[in-house]
Design a protein around this motif. Sequence first.
Motif, short mmCIF file in Angstrom:
data_model
loop_
_atom_site.label_atom_id
_atom_site.label_comp_id
_atom_site.label_asym_id
_atom_site.label_seq_id
_atom_site.Cartn_x
_atom_site.Cartn_y
_atom_site.Cartn_z
N TYR A 381 0.75 -1.23 -0.15
CA TYR A 381 0.10 -0.20 -0.01
C TYR A 381 0.96 1.35 0.02
O TYR A 381 2.03 1.10 0.47
N ASP A 382 0.25 2.47 -0.40
CA ASP A 382 0.94 3.55 -0.50
C ASP A 382 0.50 4.52 0.93
O ASP A 382 -0.23 4.12 1.68
N GLY A 383 1.12 5.73 0.69
CA GLY A 383 0.65 6.46 1.63
C GLY A 383 0.89 6.45 2.98
O GLY A 383 0.30 7.08 3.97
N GLY A 384 2.17 5.82 3.46
CA GLY A 384 2.51 5.85 4.69
C GLY A 384 3.87 5.02 5.13
O GLY A 384 3.66 4.51 5.84
N GLY A 385 4.70 5.40 4.40
CA GLY A 385 6.03 4.62 4.56
C GLY A 385 5.98 3.17 4.08
O GLY A 385 5.07 2.68 3.54
#
Length: 555
Positions: A381-385
């Motif tokens: 997943y994207d959006g957070g490290g």
Amino acid sequence: MFKKLKYILIIGITAIVVFAYKGIDESSFEVSKNLDIYYTLFKELNMFYVDETKPGDLIKNSIDKMLETLDPYTVYIPESKMEDYRLMTTGQYGGIGALIRKAGDYIVITEPYETFPAYKAGIKAGDVILEIDGNSTKNKNSSDISDALKGQPNSEVKLVLKRPGTEKNIEKTLKREEIKISSVPYHGVIADGIGYLRLSSFTEQAGAEVKAAFTDLKENNKITSLVLDLRGNPGGLLIEAVNIVNVFVKKGEEVVSTKGKISDWNKKYTTMFQSTDTEIPIVCLVNSGSASASEIVSGALQDLDRAVILGQRTFGKGLVQTTRQLSYNSKLKVTTAKYYIPSGRCIQALDYTHRNEDGSVGKVPDSLITEFATKNGRKVYDGGGIVPDIATEPIYLSKIAISLIEKNLIFDYVTEFVLKHDSIDNPEKFSISDVDFDEFKKYLSDKEFDYETESEKELTRLIDIAKKEKYYEKAETDFAELKLKLSHDKNYDIQKFKDEITELLNEEIVSRYYYQKGRAKSSIKFDDDVKKAIELLQDKSKYDSILVAGVDIKK
């Protein structure tokens, strides 16, 4: 009909061109207008303000405040800070090769680097710098002293030092050298067939240093698996991240791409050389301090299913900075693009473009987080490290340990310890005895240090709330009893956190005899994440099962 269509087309194109030029003109006018306002305002301010102003400071502060409204990474670098910028990007500077810190009225050497002038001159951790080139260092800050110690290679600097346990001051004349801080402070074998490589930065030549260290482990130590440690690594040069991935990934593989407002920043970075080893099992260690280039390496290795990532979620910096030359030898480091790792995801955690009403920055909301897939089809997943394949709990120091470090009591005790011990066992075997720990407790008996636990903080907050809500008097006795029960006891805490404090003492003591490499060897012994990485690499079936299709690396 054709002439009419042609006429309409010409009018349409003309309108587009005029509109485009109008947009450019309006934008240029807005810039010119505001620059003119700024210039006239500053001129009037400098001329009529009641007290004398410092124009340079005013301009610098206004620039800094302006850039702060964008993101923390877009910064102005004045000529006076060029040496610091050079150190950050190249790992090189002219100096004596030692770490320093403030201690009372003076500056203390905390760690000389092996092979460099301070080390060769016999300067030790704990030495107090009294004078530099005949100038007293009393009441000077660390930045001033750091600047005074730096200089052109081959130039001389004269120091007057006070060494604990020595009556007379020590005078040293050192010849500065080009100091190159290695991006790989330590590599070695940590278990049968398992190598360990710590990467602390992404300065110039970091890729070559990783390749050399890994080749040494393979050829001279015959390792069959590797632990790559990126914890606490804040990042650096993007191209070095690509070069490091290239050590473990075949030629021609995309590692990262960048996308910006200007098409020139839209680039793809692929591995350009033959890899050193595309098969060796790798566990990559990360934590919340792993950022930027560290996330490119760990993210690419995860997306390409080339390594198992172990640790805690990384920082989440998916922005790329470019340095632009300004007048008077100054520079602007400006965010020009976002980067995307092989699966196509951007791991930027904070949304600086859409700030909250109070100006604060929020994280990318869960509703906007998108699913991607690794090369083998695992969900990421994207959006957070970078979310690790195997998550571990972060380890936090106790309040008493933090206080002992901040008050320099561990450092100062070890300075006395070294005066009494000419040598110690090797880093892998050394540990202080119970007698040594008791000596440390005696050392602390007349020292001033204190701290407040989280329980005490929350109780104080609860009492304040109770007073505001008029309930305190009703429960005053209960609050007093609870406060007594929760009040920390330093003697109790020293014993309760003995293992933790012992680790800190061991690392500091070992560093005095074996320097940076010794400190690394000592810390590895007590490292739970390293132990988990070793266990995983010793279980091939479990390692392989993590990298197969169908695995969902949770948000």
